[in-house]
Design a protein around this motif. Sequence first.
Motif, PDB file in Angstrom:
ATOM      1  N   VAL A 120       1.048  -0.684  -0.548  1.00  0.00           N
ATOM      2  CA  VAL A 120      -0.229   0.098  -0.166  1.00  0.00           C
ATOM      3  C   VAL A 120       0.767   0.664  -0.275  1.00  0.00           C
ATOM      4  O   VAL A 120       0.564   2.069  -0.744  1.00  0.00           O
ATOM      5  N   SER A 123       2.366   2.728  -3.169  1.00  0.00           N
ATOM      6  CA  SER A 123       1.201   3.824  -4.148  1.00  0.00           C
ATOM      7  C   SER A 123       1.027   5.347  -4.283  1.00  0.00           C
ATOM      8  O   SER A 123       0.589   5.899  -4.621  1.00  0.00           O
ATOM      9  N   ALA A 128      -4.711   5.165   4.001  1.00  0.00           N
ATOM     10  CA  ALA A 128      -5.182   3.406   3.750  1.00  0.00           C
ATOM     11  C   ALA A 128      -5.531   3.344   5.959  1.00  0.00           C
ATOM     12  O   ALA A 128      -5.805   2.394   5.587  1.00  0.00           O
ATOM     13  N   ARG A 145      -9.150  -3.096  -1.314  1.00  0.00           N
ATOM     14  CA  ARG A 145      -7.989  -2.686  -1.933  1.00  0.00           C
ATOM     15  C   ARG A 145      -8.452  -3.115  -3.498  1.00  0.00           C
ATOM     16  O   ARG A 145      -9.532  -4.107  -3.703  1.00  0.00           O
ATOM     17  N   ASP A 146      -7.774  -2.749  -4.861  1.00  0.00           N
ATOM     18  CA  ASP A 146      -7.999  -3.207  -5.845  1.00  0.00           C
ATOM     19  C   ASP A 146      -7.265  -4.400  -6.396  1.00  0.00           C
ATOM     20  O   ASP A 146      -6.984  -4.768  -5.059  1.00  0.00           O
ATOM     21  N   ASN A 149      -4.018  -4.586  -5.793  1.00  0.00           N
ATOM     22  CA  ASN A 149      -3.182  -4.283  -4.063  1.00  0.00           C
ATOM     23  C   ASN A 149      -2.685  -2.727  -3.601  1.00  0.00           C
ATOM     24  O   ASN A 149      -2.859  -2.270  -2.129  1.00  0.00           O
ATOM     25  N   ARG A 150      -3.798  -1.579  -4.195  1.00  0.00           N
ATOM     26  CA  ARG A 150      -3.982  -0.085  -4.180  1.00  0.00           C
ATOM     27  C   ARG A 150      -5.136   0.147  -3.645  1.00  0.00           C
ATOM     28  O   ARG A 150      -6.415  -0.847  -3.633  1.00  0.00           O
ATOM     29  N   PRO A 151      -4.727   1.169  -2.706  1.00  0.00           N
ATOM     30  CA  PRO A 151      -6.269   1.054  -1.331  1.00  0.00           C
ATOM     31  C   PRO A 151      -7.186   2.028  -1.805  1.00  0.00           C
ATOM     32  O   PRO A 151      -6.742   2.534  -3.070  1.00  0.00           O
TER      33      PRO A 151
END
Length: 198
Positions: A120, A123, A128, A145-146, A149-151
């Motif tokens: 995280v 990014s 987050a 998360r997408d 794994n990005r918040p």
Amino acid sequence: MTVRYVGTVRRYGVSALLATSLAFTMTACGGDDGGSAKQDSGKESSVPAGSTGSPAGDGKTVPDTSKILVTAKGEKGIDMVIYAAKRDSGGFLTVSGEFKNTTSQGYTTPNAWMGQEKDVAASGNSVAAMTLVDSKEKKRHYVLRDTDNRPLTTSGFEPYIKEGGSLPFFAQFPAPPTTTTTVDLQFPGFPNTPIEIS
């Protein structure tokens, strides 16, 4: 009609055609410049007054400020103002608000806002570390998360809020059951903050 007269007419015709083409080209270029200026000013207006970082398209949503759910007083004169906590049909809960610097000095956002997950943190700056606690169901909800794994929250902003400035934010969570109408928002540097779900 003489050859000399025909040559003269041709020269005038070519000159008129060139002048018309040049005028058209200058008008078209002038139109492009005006369009670019309008687009640039449009981009600038998408950033709320007093905020830092990039426009709303980069994750900075501009919240509806017509109603304040709650204001939490944080460290060093930073207020966290929550405007909405809304469910949507996809089973998500989106919290939106802004951080306001009420002091006469700039404020550097702490790394703790991003949380401790390395993926995280990669990014960029984010919120987050924000969590929701459903006391009724005895569950803690983390920012979603997408697939990379990005918040699913405001991210990539400049880690600085100027004096008197603000930083709009949003954070998306799994929605608690419809029987839950209030959750506690927890975020580093701020007290436990009950918010009402709409």
